[in-house]
Design a protein around this motif. Structure first.
Motif, PDB file in Angstrom:
ATOM      1  N   SER A  70       0.852  -1.184   0.000  1.00 33.29           N
ATOM      2  CA  SER A  70       0.000   0.000   0.000  1.00 33.29           C
ATOM      3  C   SER A  70       0.886   1.231   0.000  1.00 33.29           C
ATOM      4  O   SER A  70       2.037   1.178   0.466  1.00 33.29           O
ATOM      5  N   TYR A  71       0.343   2.326  -0.527  1.00 33.52           N
ATOM      6  CA  TYR A  71       1.136   3.532  -0.704  1.00 33.52           C
ATOM      7  C   TYR A  71       0.338   4.767  -0.326  1.00 33.52           C
ATOM      8  O   TYR A  71      -0.888   4.806  -0.475  1.00 33.52           O
ATOM      9  N   ALA A  72       1.062   5.780   0.103  1.00 38.07           N
ATOM     10  CA  ALA A  72       0.443   7.085   0.269  1.00 38.07           C
ATOM     11  C   ALA A  72       0.062   7.611  -1.113  1.00 38.07           C
ATOM     12  O   ALA A  72       0.753   7.339  -2.102  1.00 38.07           O
ATOM     13  N   ASP A  73      -1.022   8.371  -1.174  1.00 39.01           N
ATOM     14  CA  ASP A  73      -1.462   8.909  -2.461  1.00 39.01           C
ATOM     15  C   ASP A  73      -0.371   9.742  -3.130  1.00 39.01           C
ATOM     16  O   ASP A  73      -0.255   9.762  -4.353  1.00 39.01           O
ATOM     17  N   SER A  74       0.430  10.410  -2.324  1.00 38.58           N
ATOM     18  CA  SER A  74       1.448  11.315  -2.853  1.00 38.58           C
ATOM     19  C   SER A  74       2.564  10.589  -3.596  1.00 38.58           C
ATOM     20  O   SER A  74       3.311  11.221  -4.349  1.00 38.58           O
ATOM     21  N   VAL A  75       2.687   9.275  -3.399  1.00 31.33           N
ATOM     22  CA  VAL A  75       3.784   8.543  -4.042  1.00 31.33           C
ATOM     23  C   VAL A  75       3.295   7.430  -4.960  1.00 31.33           C
ATOM     24  O   VAL A  75       4.116   6.774  -5.616  1.00 31.33           O
ATOM     25  N   LYS A  76       2.006   7.208  -5.026  1.00 27.58           N
ATOM     26  CA  LYS A  76       1.474   6.134  -5.870  1.00 27.58           C
ATOM     27  C   LYS A  76       1.905   6.330  -7.316  1.00 27.58           C
ATOM     28  O   LYS A  76       1.842   7.433  -7.860  1.00 27.58           O
TER      29      LYS A  76
END
Length: 125
Positions: free
Chosen positions: A58-64
């Motif tokens: 899973s990823y933060a939206d800022s790094v997806k």
């Protein structure tokens, strides 16, 4: 004794790439929740990427779409491949792990008992 040692940080121009490594000792990383956090001066710590005990990521939206978390079980090492870096990605990056409680969900707001010392990433625009 659990120990996490990060490396791979540095200075890079915007648009460039870096790969962070986190070598774990004292336990084996498979089937363990692990993650990468970052903290810039004056800002709150931010969860960046996580890999759960069953290898879901899973990823933060800022790094997806730009960052990829992975692990090499043979090397007992966690990685964070960072591409298309931006100035706002500049921060101290920390590796975190919880080998003691694999049944707890793997996400940014849960507690992690084990942390590395951090590696600095600086992106110039």
């Amino acid at each position: 004794q659990v120990q996490l040692v990060e490396s791979g940080g540095g200075s890079v121009q915007a648009g460039g790439s870096l790969r962070l490594s986190c070598v774990a000792s004292g336990y084996t990383i498979w089937s363990v929740c692990m993650g990468w956090f970052r903290q810039a001066p004056g800002k709150d710590r931010e969860g960046v990427a996580f890999i759960s005990s069953d290898a879901r990521t899973s990823y933060a939206d800022s790094v997806k779409g730009r960052f990829t978390i992975s692990q090499d079980n043979a090397r007992n090492t966690l990685y964070l491949q960072m591409n298309s870096l931006k100035a706002e990605d500049s921060a101290m990056y920390y590796c975190a792990a919880d080998p003691q409680r694999p049944w707890i969900g793997c996400y940014s707001t849960r507690s992690f008992p084990n942390w590395g010392q951090g590696t600095q990433v600086t992106v110039s625009s």
